[in-house]
Design a protein around this motif. Sequence first.
Motif, PDB file in Angstrom:
ATOM      1  N   LYS A  16      -5.917  -0.316 -12.532  1.00  0.00           N
ATOM      2  CA  LYS A  16      -5.886  -0.793 -11.197  1.00  0.00           C
ATOM      3  C   LYS A  16      -6.894  -1.990 -11.186  1.00  0.00           C
ATOM      4  N   SER A  55      -8.705   7.031   7.163  1.00  0.00           N
ATOM      5  CA  SER A  55      -7.812   7.231   6.084  1.00  0.00           C
ATOM      6  C   SER A  55      -6.795   8.100   6.022  1.00  0.00           C
ATOM      7  N   GLY A  68       0.904  -0.754   0.026  1.00  0.00           N
ATOM      8  CA  GLY A  68      -0.001   0.148   0.201  1.00  0.00           C
ATOM      9  C   GLY A  68       1.138   1.115  -0.047  1.00  0.00           C
ATOM     10  N   GLY A 125      -5.651  -4.295   2.092  1.00  0.00           N
ATOM     11  CA  GLY A 125      -6.681  -3.723   2.693  1.00  0.00           C
ATOM     12  C   GLY A 125      -7.838  -3.490   1.619  1.00  0.00           C
ATOM     13  N   THR A 126      -9.428  -4.075   2.306  1.00  0.00           N
ATOM     14  CA  THR A 126     -10.615  -4.187   1.021  1.00  0.00           C
ATOM     15  C   THR A 126     -10.364  -3.069  -0.025  1.00  0.00           C
ATOM     16  N   ASP A 127      -9.668  -1.311  -0.444  1.00  0.00           N
ATOM     17  CA  ASP A 127      -9.797  -1.213  -1.350  1.00  0.00           C
ATOM     18  C   ASP A 127      -8.390  -0.957  -2.047  1.00  0.00           C
ATOM     19  N   PHE A 128      -7.678  -2.157  -1.579  1.00  0.00           N
ATOM     20  CA  PHE A 128      -6.702  -1.995  -1.912  1.00  0.00           C
ATOM     21  C   PHE A 128      -6.913  -2.691  -3.473  1.00  0.00           C
ATOM     22  N   THR A 129      -5.774  -1.883  -4.670  1.00  0.00           N
ATOM     23  CA  THR A 129      -5.893  -1.594  -5.617  1.00  0.00           C
ATOM     24  C   THR A 129      -4.372  -1.819  -7.089  1.00  0.00           C
ATOM     25  N   GLU A 153     -10.533  -5.412   7.141  1.00  0.00           N
ATOM     26  CA  GLU A 153     -11.211  -4.529   6.952  1.00  0.00           C
ATOM     27  C   GLU A 153     -10.934  -3.364   7.405  1.00  0.00           C
ATOM     28  N   LYS A 154     -11.854  -2.120   6.708  1.00  0.00           N
ATOM     29  CA  LYS A 154     -11.028  -0.974   7.682  1.00  0.00           C
ATOM     30  C   LYS A 154     -11.009  -0.650   9.083  1.00  0.00           C
ATOM     31  N   ASN A 211      -7.309  -6.004  -7.538  1.00  0.00           N
ATOM     32  CA  ASN A 211      -7.990  -6.105  -6.444  1.00  0.00           C
ATOM     33  C   ASN A 211      -7.937  -7.330  -5.537  1.00  0.00           C
TER      34      ASN A 211
END
Length: 296
Positions: free
Chosen positions: A119, A151, A21, A110-114, A141-142, A122
């Motif tokens: 992109k 964030s 990340g 994390g859940t939003d990792f790209t 989870e965040k 994921n």
Amino acid sequence: MQYITGIESYDSAERTAVTLGKFDGLHRGHQKLVDKIREYEKEGCRSVLCAFDMERDSLLTHEERRAKLEGQIDCLIRYPFTPELRMMEAEDFIREILCKKLHAAHVVVGTDFTFGYQKRGNAEFLRKYAEEYGYAVDVIEKEKYGDRVISSSYIREALEVGNVRLAERLLGYPYEMTGIVEHGRQLGRTLGFPTMNIEPRGRKILPRFGVYACRVKIEGKWYPGIGNAGIKPTVTEEHKKLLEVYVYGYEGDAYGEEITVRFCEFERPETKFSNVEELKKHVMNDMDFGRKYFGL
């Protein structure tokens, strides 16, 4: 802890637990990822954090991030976000970087990792190829504060309005700035309150321009202080970002010394006064604010 700049320098053949990340703040959400890869150390995996370096304003300098991770993980990789990395297809990244280079047995994101070109990769993409490439995936989870996800953007918002207390709650540690005391115009000395000036390192974000109660670390000792973050518009038009602090109870000469300033409480925004006398009057009020805050 091993510290590497550039993935090409990594040469261990040991199995790893990897998290990836930006890690531009190492806030409480990031810490959950760090804690997870550390769990796999008991399986014989090296804990590796791969931080994509986006070269933009950040909550931590590279040196601060390294210092905070020292003793926590086995390896920190600072991975510049090069055109080659930007154009790499997601599956190629899995095969060439995660597997061939890092020997990943566990990938923690994390859940939003790209990742990957446009992109396209994921968390689900990582799961899709996990069996084929022989790794396991943990999607964390965040972390939340109240009903809002923690964030870096949330922390930046807090700093933009001077809410350093909220920033500390989100980060899990106080927001600080470290620098070498440099010679200024010594106006504070002529007005009766000598100050220390430090310039933000790298692309470290200054909080909202204004006056703060703060703590100042000099030669390993913490002192109470009052500081102004900003450009000192009353006395200069340079627009150079500086942090200027007065340290209660300190009588030494700190020029050339490295000091750390910890932001404790916002008092007022930075203001351009009509003259130095008006500035002095407000600074005296600021000094009183600091004394009351620290019970001096």
